[in-house]
Design a protein around this motif. Structure first.
Motif: not given
Lengths: 471, 309
Positions: A274-275, A278-279, A284, B15, B18-19, B22
Motif C-alpha cells: 500500500e505504501v 500510495a506514490f 517514484l 502511510l 512511510s512515503v 522513503i
C-alpha cells in the motif's frame, strides 16, 4: 490422482513391468526432451533432430551476438549460448539412445552419434532402420508420431486447454506473432543491423530514406534503422527482465506467501504494497532512477576493481556493457511491477487455500513448499500469465518515459525513448521535426505503439481464454 | 461502517509517514550536494559549512527527518534549494492550481467519453459497434503521448489554427483542450472496458428482467435500473486513475510548455531540489490516499448492499 490411474492403463514407452504393478510415470516435458528411457520410432527421431537443430542454430546466433551484445554483460550471453548448445546436443543424443533401444540394441551404442564421422552415418542408419513391431527388452513398440504423445494422452492440462482456445482466435494469434517478431528482432539486433548504432557520419546528417540508410540518418548522421532495432532490443530485454523478476518471481512468491499464511505475514506484505501504491505513479520510478544511478555506478566500479585481481576478470567491462542502465531501470520499475501481481495472486490463493484438494494434500502430510508450488501454483497460472502480459505493455511505456527524460538507458546505448527526445529536443521542437523528417520520430514511435497495442490485445485475449465465464 | 472509516483514517498518517521516509532516505543518500548546488560559483569551504550548520544538515539523519515531518505538519515544507530562500509552499501553490485544472479537464474528457462509450457498447453487444469501439479505444490506449501530442498540434494548431501551439491560459481558455486531450485520451479505454463489463453484469441481473417484464420503458430501465448500479466500479477507477494522470502530465507539461507541477518537479529533480520533490511526493500521496478513502465511503452510500467490516 485419478489422472495417474488412467495413465497406467495406456501403452507406455517405459520398460515393461510385471502385470498389474506398472508404476511407470508419464515422462513429462523434460523426460520427452532429454530422457533416455523407452523407444521412439523413425518419425519421432526425425522430429527431435529437427528440434535440436533449431535449438542449435539459435544457440549459435546467441553465441555470435555475444561478441558485442551491448546491454547485458556479454558474458551472460556466452553462458546462455553454452546452455542452449548443451540442450540441443542433449536432445539429439537422448533421441539417438531411444532410437537405438527401438532397434533392440544396447542404449549406450546411441552415444556413437557424438563421434564426428561415425556419428553422421550412425544417425542416418538410425533414421533408416525400422524397429520390431513387437515388444523388445526396452518396452512396447512405439505407435504413431510419438512426439509428446504421452503428454496429451494423460489428460489436457489447463494451459494446453487455454492454448487450444487461444489458437482459434485469429486476432490473438496475429498479435502473438507480431509480438514474437518484435522480440526476435530485438534479440537478433546485431545480425539485423546494417551500421553501428553509435557511429556518426557528419557528412550525411538529416538524410531521408536512401539506398545507404533504409530510414535515413539523424542529426549527427547515425543510421536510424539500426538505432531503432537496438532500441527495440533495450525495450524487449527490459520488459522481460522487469516482468520476470518483479512480477513473476517477487510478485507471485509474495502473493502466495501472503495469501497462504495470512495473519501478520499477510498484513506486513500488504501494508508495504500500500505504501508503494500510495506514490503517485511514475514519480517514484523517476525518483529511484535519478537517485540510485550514481550509487550503482560506484558500486559496480568497486566490484570491477575488486574482482579484477590479479588482472583477469569474468566481470570486466560491466559498466561498458550497459549493466548499470539495466539494473537502474529494473530497480526503478520493480515497485510498479510486483504490487499488482501480488494482490491478484494473493486473492486467488485465499480462495484456493481452503479447497478440498488442498486440505486433502495437507492431511496426507505434503510439505508447505510443495503444497504451494505444485498444488496451488498450477491452478493460478492463468492469472499469472494474464497479469504478466498486461504488465509488459505498461513496463515498456514506463521505460519509454524514463529514457525520454534522460534518466533511463544512457547514450550512446540506443533506446526508443532517447531517440524520441533526441529528435524532439525534450518536446519543444516536435512539430518542425515531424514536418521535415517524420521518419525520425515515427519509426521509434510506431514500434513502441505496436508493441504496447499488441500486448494489450493479447492480454485481453488471454483473459478471455483463461476466464471463459468472465466476459 | 464508522469503525472502518476510523481505521482507514488512522492508517493514513502512517502511510504518509512511510512515503515521506522513503523519499527522505532516497534524497539524503542520493547524489549531489544541495549546498554545493545552491552556492554554485561562490562555493568555499567556510560558506558551505556555515550554510550546513544553519540548515541543520550536520545533525543525525533521524533528527533531520523528524524536524522535517514536524515542520511539514505545520504546512512548512522547507526552502527550495534551487530558488534561493523561497518557500516550497509559496513556489508550489500556483503550480498545483495549474495542474489541478489540467487534471480536471483531462478527467472530464476521460470520463465523459469513456463511460458513455462503455455503456453504449454494452447495450449494443453482439453488433458491429461493440468490437469497433472497444478495439478503437485500445488503439488510443496504446498511443504514446509523444505521438498524440505532435499530431494534435499539427491538426488543430497549425492546419486548422483553432488554438495556439503552446502556453497556458487557465481552465476556461481553449488552450487547455489539446493538453487535456493528450492526457485524457489513453484513459478512455480503461473506463470504456470497465463500464462495458459492469453494465453487462447488471443487464443479466434478475431485477432488470423483472423491470422489463413489468413493461417499464426501455430507456427508463437502461438509465434508472442499469446505469446507476453499473457506475459503481467507475468510482474506484476514478480514485486509481489520479495516479495515472500524473505520469502523462510530466511529459505533456513539457511539450505544451505549461507551468504545472510535473514540469516543476522534473526541473527540481535535475537540480537536486529535494525539498520540492518531497513536497510533491507527499501531496501526491496524500491526495491519492484521501481520494481512495472518499471513493470507498461513496461506495457504500451509492450501493447500500456494500458493507465494510
Amino acid at each position: 490422482m485419478s489422472n495417474r490411474g488412467v495413465s497406467t492403463q495406456l501403452p507406455r514407452t517405459g520398460r515393461d513391468l510385471p502385470e498389474g504393478v506398472d508404476f511407470a510415470q508419464p515422462p513429462g516435458v523434460i523426460g520427452e526432451l532429454i530422457g533416455t528411457g523407452g523407444r521412439i520410432n523413425r518419425l519421432g527421431f526425425f522430429a527431435r533432430l529437427t528440434g535440436a537443430t533449431v535449438v542449435f542454430v539459435s544457440g549459435l546466433l546467441l553465441f555470435d551476438a555475444s561478441s558485442s551484445f551491448s546491454p547485458l554483460s556479454s558474458l551472460a550471453f556466452v553462458y546462455l549460448g553454452f546452455a542452449v548448445l548443451f540442450l540441443s546436443i542433449s536432445i539429439a543424443v537422448s533421441a539417438a539412445i531411444r532410437r537405438t533401444h527401438d532397434i533392440g540394441w544396447n542404449g549406450a551404442l546411441g552415444l556413437l552419434v557424438l563421434i564426428p564421422p561415425i556419428g553422421f552415418f550412425f544417425g542416418l542408419f538410425l533414421l533408416y532402420r525400422r524397429g520390431p513391431s513387437t515388444t523388445n527388452s526396452h518396452g512396447r513398440s512405439p505407435a504413431g508420431l510419438n512426439v509428446g504423445a504421452s503428454i496429451s494422452s494423460i489428460g489436457i492440462s489447463p494451459i494446453s486447454q487455454a492454448w487450444q482456445r487461444l489458437r482459434r482466435k485469429k486476432i490473438a494469434m496475429a498479435t502473438l506473432s507480431i509480438i514474437l517478431v518484435i522480440y526476435a528482432i530485438g534479440i537478433l539486433a546485431k545480425p539485423l543491423s546494417t551500421h553501428s548504432y553509435s557511429q556518426t557520419d557528419l557528412l550525411h546528417t538529416q538524410e531521408g530514406p536512401n539506398s545507404g540508410h533504409v530510414l535515413g540518418t539523424d542529426r549527427i548522421g547515425r543510421d536510424i534503422y539500426t538505432r531503432v532495432i537496438w532500441g527495440v532490443q533495450t525495450t524487449v530485454l527490459l520488459t522481460i527482465i522487469t516482468v520476470g523478476t518483479g512480477g513473476i518471481i517477487l510478485g507471485v512468491t509474495l502473493g502466495m506467501v501472503a495469501g497462504y499464511f495470512g495473519g501478520k505475514t499477510d498484513a506486513v506484505i500488504m501494508r508495504i504494497g500500500e505504501v508503494v501504491a500510495a506514490f503517485p505513479g511514475i514519480l517514484l520510478v523517476i525518483l529511484i532512477a535519478a537517485t540510485l544511478r550514481p550509487r550503482i555506478v560506484g558500486w559496480t566500479r568497486d566490484f570491477e576493481d575488486w574482482s579484477n585481481y590479479p588482472d583477469w576478470s569474468p566481470f570486466g567491462g560491466l559498466i561498458e556493457s550497459g549493466f548499470v542502465d539495466y539494473l537502474v531501470v529494473t530497480l526503478a520499475l520493480l515497485p510498479f511491477a510486483w504490487y499488482g501481481m501480488m494482490r491478484l495472486v494473493r486473492g486467488q490463493v485465499l480462495a484456493l487455500r481452503n479447497a478440498d484438494y488442498i486440505e486433502a494434500a495437507r492431511a496426507v502430510g505434503v510439505s508447505t513448499p510443495r503444497l504451494l508450488f505444485s498444488h496451488i501454483l498450477p491452478n493460478i497460472t492463468g492469472t499469472i500469465i494474464v497479469t504478466a502480459s498486461a504488465g509488459m505493455g505498461a513496463i515498456a511505456g514506463s521505460e519509454l518515459i524514463l529514457s525520454f527524460l534522460g534518466i533511463g538507458v544512457q547514450p550512446p546505448r540506443p533506446s526508443l525513448g532517447f531517440m524520441i527526445s533526441d529528435v524532439s529536443g525534450r518536446g519543444t521542437a516536435v512539430v518542425s521535426v515531424i514536418q521535415q523528417h517524420p521518419e525520425q520520430l515515427l519509426a521509434p514511435i510506431a514500434v513502441i505503439w505496436l508493441l504496447i497495442f499488441t500486448w494489450s490485445l493479447l492480454g485481453d485475449a488471454l483473459n478471455d481464454v483463461f476466464n471463459p465465464r468472465a466476459r | 461502517m464508522l469503525a472502518y472509516i476510523v481505521r482507514r483514517l488512522m492508517w493514513t498518517p502512517i502511510l504518509l509517514l512511510s512515503v515521506s521516509a522513503i523519499v527522505f532516505t532516497l534524497g539524503h543518500y542520493g547524489p549531489g550536494d544541495p549546498v554545493q548546488i545552491q552556492l554554485g560559483q561562490q562555493y568555499t569551504e567556510e560558506r558551505a559549512e556555515r550554510l550546513r550548520e544553519s540548515r541543520g544538515l550536520n545533525d543525525p539523519v533521524v533528527q533531520q527527518y523528524l524536524r522535517y515531518v514536524w515542520n511539514a505538519l505545520q504546512g512548512d515544507f522547507g526552502e527550495s534549494t534551487q530558488f534561493q530562500g523561497r518557500d516550497v509552499t509559496e513556489l508550489l501553490g500556483p503550480k498545483l492550481k495549474v495542474s489541478a485544472q489540467l487534471f480536471l479537464a483531462a478527467a472530464l474528457i476521460t470520463i465523459g467519453f469513456g463511460v458513455p462509450l462503455g455503456f453504449y457498447t454494452a447495450l449494443k453487444q453482439g453488433s458491429w459497434q461493440d468490437p469497433t469501439i472497444v478495439s478503437g479505444s485500445l488503439v488510443l490506449d496504446a498511443m504514446p503521448v509523444f505521438l498524440t501530442a505532435p499530431f494534435l498540434i499539427i491538426i488543430f494548431a497549425l492546419k486548422l489554427d483553432w488554438v495556439s501551439v503552446s502556453g497556458w491560459g487557465g481552465f476556461f481558455s481553449p488552450q487547455i483542450i489539446l493538453p487535456a486531450l493528450v492526457i485524457g485520451l489513453p484513459g478512455i479505454a480503461i473506463f470504456t472496458r470497465i463500464m462495458r463489463s459492469s453494465t453487462l453484469d447488471v443487464l443479466g441481473q434478475d431485477y432488470v428482467r423483472t423491470a422489463r417484464s413489468k413493461g417499464v420503458p426501455e430507456h427508463v430501465v437502461n438509465y434508472r435500473h442499469v446505469a446507476r448500479i453499473a457506475l459503481i466500479p467507475i468510482l474506484t477507477l476514478i480514485g486509481f486513475s489520479l495516479s495515472g494522470l500524473l505520469g502523462g502530465a510530466f511529459i505533456v507539461e513539457l511539450i505544451f510548455g505549461i507551468p504545472g507541477v510535473g514540469r516543476f518537479t522534473l526541473d527540481a529533480l535535475f537540480a537536486r531540489d529535494f525539498p520540492v520533490i518531497m513536497a510533491v511526493a507527499l501531496i501526491g500521496a496524500a491526495s491519492l490516499v484521501i481520494a481512495n478513502l472518499i471513493v470507498d465511503i461513496l461506495y457504500s452510500i451509492v450501493d447500500p448492499r456494500i458493507r465494510y467490516q
